[in-house]
Design a protein around this motif. Structure first.
Motif, PDB file in Angstrom:
ATOM      1  N   ARG B  14       0.858  -1.180   0.000  1.00  0.00           N
ATOM      2  CA  ARG B  14       0.000   0.000   0.000  1.00  0.00           C
ATOM      3  C   ARG B  14       0.900   1.238   0.000  1.00  0.00           C
ATOM      4  N   GLN B  45      -4.091 -11.498  -4.467  1.00  0.00           N
ATOM      5  CA  GLN B  45      -4.450 -10.321  -3.677  1.00  0.00           C
ATOM      6  C   GLN B  45      -5.943 -10.314  -3.320  1.00  0.00           C
ATOM      7  N   GLN B  46      -6.747 -10.789  -4.249  1.00  0.00           N
ATOM      8  CA  GLN B  46      -8.195 -10.793  -4.034  1.00  0.00           C
ATOM      9  C   GLN B  46      -8.640 -11.753  -2.925  1.00  0.00           C
ATOM     10  N   PHE B  64      -0.373  -3.546   3.661  1.00  0.00           N
ATOM     11  CA  PHE B  64      -0.729  -4.090   2.341  1.00  0.00           C
ATOM     12  C   PHE B  64      -2.098  -3.602   1.884  1.00  0.00           C
ATOM     13  N   ASN B  65      -2.303  -3.681   0.612  1.00  0.00           N
ATOM     14  CA  ASN B  65      -3.661  -3.570   0.083  1.00  0.00           C
ATOM     15  C   ASN B  65      -4.321  -4.944   0.178  1.00  0.00           C
ATOM     16  N   LEU B  66      -4.418  -5.399   1.408  1.00  0.00           N
ATOM     17  CA  LEU B  66      -5.045  -6.682   1.715  1.00  0.00           C
ATOM     18  C   LEU B  66      -5.977  -6.466   2.883  1.00  0.00           C
ATOM     19  N   ASP B  67      -7.079  -7.212   2.939  1.00  0.00           N
ATOM     20  CA  ASP B  67      -7.894  -7.185   4.148  1.00  0.00           C
ATOM     21  C   ASP B  67      -7.035  -7.743   5.274  1.00  0.00           C
TER      22      ASP B  67
ATOM     23  N   PRO C 208     -15.701  -8.615  -1.323  1.00  0.00           N
ATOM     24  CA  PRO C 208     -15.581  -8.638  -2.785  1.00  0.00           C
ATOM     25  C   PRO C 208     -14.816  -7.414  -3.296  1.00  0.00           C
ATOM     26  N   GLY C 209     -14.201  -7.544  -4.440  1.00  0.00           N
ATOM     27  CA  GLY C 209     -13.454  -6.430  -5.031  1.00  0.00           C
ATOM     28  C   GLY C 209     -11.983  -6.474  -4.664  1.00  0.00           C
ATOM     29  N   LEU C 210     -11.142  -6.014  -5.606  1.00  0.00           N
ATOM     30  CA  LEU C 210      -9.700  -6.053  -5.370  1.00  0.00           C
ATOM     31  C   LEU C 210      -9.320  -4.933  -4.401  1.00  0.00           C
ATOM     32  N   PRO C 211      -8.788  -5.287  -3.232  1.00  0.00           N
ATOM     33  CA  PRO C 211      -8.481  -4.253  -2.227  1.00  0.00           C
ATOM     34  C   PRO C 211      -7.400  -3.306  -2.741  1.00  0.00           C
ATOM     35  N   GLY C 212      -7.604  -2.019  -2.499  1.00  0.00           N
ATOM     36  CA  GLY C 212      -6.622  -1.022  -2.914  1.00  0.00           C
ATOM     37  C   GLY C 212      -6.871  -0.514  -4.322  1.00  0.00           C
ATOM     38  N   GLU C 213      -7.649  -1.277  -5.099  1.00  0.00           N
ATOM     39  CA  GLU C 213      -7.946  -0.823  -6.466  1.00  0.00           C
ATOM     40  C   GLU C 213      -9.437  -0.605  -6.651  1.00  0.00           C
ATOM     41  N   ARG C 215     -11.621  -1.108  -4.198  1.00  0.00           N
ATOM     42  CA  ARG C 215     -12.174  -0.671  -2.900  1.00  0.00           C
ATOM     43  C   ARG C 215     -11.017  -0.491  -1.926  1.00  0.00           C
ATOM     44  N   GLU C 216     -11.322   0.152  -0.814  1.00  0.00           N
ATOM     45  CA  GLU C 216     -10.315   0.266   0.238  1.00  0.00           C
ATOM     46  C   GLU C 216     -10.154  -1.097   0.921  1.00  0.00           C
ATOM     47  N   PRO C 217      -8.945  -1.451   1.321  1.00  0.00           N
ATOM     48  CA  PRO C 217      -8.808  -2.697   2.086  1.00  0.00           C
ATOM     49  C   PRO C 217      -9.399  -2.525   3.481  1.00  0.00           C
TER      50      PRO C 217
END
Lengths: 190, 261, 360
Positions: B14, B45-46, B64-67, C208-213, C215-217
């Motif tokens: 991120r 990533q998804q 990260f751009n991760l949950d 759902p949705g790609l986090p960071g792109e 939607r927000e993670p």
């Protein structure tokens, strides 16, 4: 006998006290009564005195345990002692004949009591495992609260799977139940 | 060092939270870079959910751009195991330090391994508790000075360094992937992490990767001393390599120099 | 589509633990996490027998710490999940519940209280009231229901899932060993057929949705650098808790209108208290009963209102003043004499309460 009954059963682990309590409470429930059964389930349940508390009533039942019972059933030396706190002046004490001396020394002759030769009959005429079913019959005869058919139905629910495996067990259990009812007939009204 | 040779950020990093919050010279940034590259390479990533523990690993909660879920000390594994059981399609990554893995969370680690929970556990081993100020950990080397072993770790009183991957490799059922990497070899580390994540993707079993990491802040070391400690001191006790791979289930022979240095 | 576990209304005679397992099934609970401890065990026993038939899951964890945290994992996944524990297990579970409280995670825990402290008895008590209500390193922002019958166990276990997911506070069903082990009649039902809508569950990670792109993670943290930061979050939670309170509090009042002697009891003890009220009334004493059903949040306003004309209060509990403390806090400033019949770890019969009331 009124429409409310408190029973405390005490015996050695393996004597089938909990099964008797379960069958009675189940029978009362199917007969339309309020019923509540609670086992004593301390750590001591393995190797200790097994206690069961049953309440049957027309009205809502309050606390699951009680101070004094209408009927106390004591089935071993230790059980006579252990169940003493639930015996009041009006309580009927049912016990196996073999415990007569024990009961006499603890209660004298004043206490309402019924000694039954369940142990001897089970061992000599039937099978030791139906000892508790004889007790069930005695108790149901003395209490005179439930139809025999309700008791039999509850017995089937509890033991039906065993009867299915060995049909001779059904005959044996019904004989024990009948014998118990007969023994109870000579007894004291509660 | 490898990190300078690859200045590009992994896609899953991120950017808004960079530069990251770790101390200068900290190993976490290198491990998380290797993890990021492995996630990119596998294109997960998804599906990936990142869990971080208490200790310096918690600073990765927005890395990260991760949950991401940041949990309690030692409890990251059970949280993600609970998640994975309820949503098997997700990819669970448990990130923690050696204290969280081998001390306060040891029962969770051992039980997860013996259940072969399909999660990937990554443990940063920097031989001490860093966030709380440098106390002795299960992994502290014999004679190593920390805030709670100020005269050096006395192995008679406090035991020898705990060998996490060796423990896991011994008890893990078939299908497990177990390795020990190091921040001193990023290419290998990324490879180990990627294999660990693939193992989960394939649903084979648990994956466990310990990483020899650096903590110059609490080690009180300069750059040269830091690398020396990792490559010369730590590696004596903690041999780097793969201990279990599910392919053919052969046990990789790793030289256990650490047993009797 | 798997058939519903319960169709229509089913009268049944069973143990409380069995009732809880059926309630969780009827509520659409998808997963149970648990660790063996008496007197809770049979909840797991029944659940593990029933769950596969209705495509529900179970994980036996390594301890109650793990049971609590795996439950959190299930909640984060967006599933209706629960765990059950008692006594020392409840102590261990408080770590996870403190996290759930801070992070507003709708965990559901059934507690079957046993005697304490420490290992003590496996039988019965009401000594886990403080622990269940305030067990974390926080403010006790939890919902705690105290059932008194098998019908309550069924209804409030279902309700616990709804309250948890509606308000997002950890929710507990505070039973006890007696209720767990006793056999009594119960009516099982399908909540929908009674017009009850189950509160929907939703994932908090793995969205759902790609986090960071796209939607927000979701970055769920439980760590704060500044006092002000933490205070702001806690203040929001406390505000939510207080505004939820009037909707959530439940209580039951018996023979209270002209009551001069007000007995206050919760859970199974309230049954003995109700029987005692009846006896006392027959003997000419104007007795009444106030039974808090929610212990957190406590029905403060209702108790203060209903205490109105009472001249004496009696708190009865199988603990040494845990309910009494809540009552005293609720009634602060009122000048009504209060005496308590406190029997830590002991069952209480109507006879004892009658005797205590008459001796006053």
């Amino acid at each position: 006998m009124g429409v409310s009954l408190k029973i405390a059963l005490a015996g050695e682990g393996g004597q089938g006290v909990q099964s008797v309590a379960e069958i009675i409470s189940e029978a009362a429930y199917t007969a339309g009564y309020q019923a509540l059964y609670i086992p004593n389930f301390g750590v001591e349940q393995r190797g200790g005195v097994s206690l069961a508390f049953v309440q049957i009533s027309r009205e809502q039942i309050g606390a699951p345990k009680f101070m004094l019972a209408d009927v106390v059933v004591a089935l071993s030396h230790r059980a006579v002692d252990r169940s003493r706190q639930y015996v009041g002046p009006e309580t009927l004490l049912i016990y196996d004949e073999s415990l007569r001396d024990e009961v006499r020394s603890l209660y004298g002759t004043e206490q309402k009591q019924l000694a039954i030769p369940a142990l001897v009959v089970a061992q000599q005429e039937m099978h030791p495992r139906v000892f508790n079913v004889i007790i069930l019959g005695v108790l149901m005869q003395v209490a005179d609260l439930l139809e025999r058919s309700h008791v039999e139905r509850a017995l089937e629910r509890r033991l039906g799977h065993k009867f299915a495996q060995d049909p001779s067990l059904r005959e044996l259990n019904y004989r024990a139940l009948e014998r118990g009812y007969q023994m109870g007939k000579g007894g004291v009204a509660v | 060092m490898a990190i300078e040779a690859q200045p590009q950020m992994p896609r899953v990093w991120r950017a808004e939270t960079k530069p990251h919050k770790f101390c200068p010279g900290c190993g976490h940034g290198i491990i998380l870079k290797a993890l990021g590259e492995a996630i990119d390479a596998l294109n997960i990533q998804q599906r990936a959910v990142f869990g971080c523990d208490i200790g310096c690993s918690l600073l990765a909660w927005d890395f990260f751009n991760l949950d991401t879920i940041q949990t309690h000390h030692g409890r990251t594994t059970p949280v993600l195991v609970g998640l994975k059981r309820a949503r098997p399609e997700l990819l669970a990554i448990c990130y923690m330090g050696d204290g969280g893995a081998y001390a306060i969370g040891a029962q969770h680690l051992v039980s997860s391994v013996s259940r072969n929970d399909p999660v990937t556990i990554i443990v940063a081993n920097n031989t001490q508790y860093a966030m709380t100020g440098g106390q002795m950990a299960p992994t502290t080397l014999p004679g190593q000075k920390t805030e709670t072993s100020p005269y050096g770790r006395d192995v008679e009183l406090t035991g020898r360094p705990m060998l996490g991957p060796e423990l896991v490799a011994t008890i893990a059922p078939s299908g497990a992937y177990v390795a020990r990497g190091t921040v001193a070899n990023v290419v290998q580390l990324k490879n180990f992490i990627q294999k660990g994540l693939s193992n989960q993707l394939k649903g084979r079993g648990i994956s466990f990767i310990e990483v020899l990491s650096a903590c110059p802040t609490n080690w009180h070391t300069n750059a040269a001393e830091t690398w020396h400690f990792i490559e010369k001191e730590m590696s004596k006790f903690f041999p780097v390599g793969e201990l279990r791979t599910p392919d053919g289930e052969q046990r990789q022979e790793v030289e256990h120099r650490g047993r009797q240095p | 589509m798997v058939t519903k576990p319960i169709k229509g209304e089913q009268r049944s005679f069973m143990t409380g633990n069995e009732v809880i397992a059926w309630a969780a099934l009827a509520a659409g609970c998808e997963f149970m996490y648990g660790y063996p401890i008496t007197p809770q065990n049979e909840i797991m026993h029944y659940w593990t027998r029933l769950a596969p038939k209705y495509e529900r899951g179970f994980l036996q964890t390594e301890d109650e710490i793990s049971a609590g945290f795996t439950t959190i994992g299930g909640v984060l996944a967006g599933k209706r999940v629960f765990t059950a524990t008692a006594g020392p297990g409840n102590v261990l579970m408080q770590e996870a519940m403190a996290m759930a409280e801070m992070m507003r995670l709708p965990t559901v825990v059934v507690v079957t209280q046993r005697g304490g402290p420490s290992t003590a008895t496996v039988i019965y008590s009401q000594q886990e009231l403080n622990l269940t209500s305030f067990g974390g390193n926080g403010e006790g922002l939890r919902i705690v229901y105290s059932p008194a019958s098998h019908d309550d166990l069924f209804s409030y276990t279902i309700k616990a899932f709804n309250s948890a997911w509606k308000y997002r506070f950890p929710t507990f069903v505070l039973g006890d060993g007696y209720q767990s082990k006793m056999r009594a009649p119960v009516t099982l039902y399908d909540p929908e057929e009674r017009g009850l809508t189950m509160e929907p569950c939703y994932p908090m990670v793995g969205l759902p949705g790609l986090p960071g792109e796209e939607r927000e993670p979701a970055h769920l943290r439980n760590t704060y650098n500044l006092e002000e930061e933490l205070f702001a979050i806690l203040s929001d939670s406390i505000k939510d808790y207080e505004s939820m309170t009037p909707e959530v509090v439940e209580w039951e009042a018996t023979a209270i209108d002209d009551a001069e002697l007000l007995i206050i009891a919760h859970g199974i003890v309230s049954r003995a208290a109700r029987a005692a009220v009846q006896v006392l009334r027959e003997e000419g004493l104007k007795a009444g009963l106030f039974r808090p059903i929610t212990l957190r949040p406590f029905p403060v306003a209702e108790l203060r209102r209903l205490t109105g004309q009472a001249r004496r209060l009696i708190v009865v509990e199988s603990a040494y003043g845990q309910l009494e403390k809540m009552v005293k806090t609720a009634l602060y400033g009122l000048k009504i004499p209060l005496r308590s019949y406190l029997r830590p770890g002991m069952g209480i019969t109507p006879e004892e309460i009658v005797q205590f009331a008459k001796e006053l």
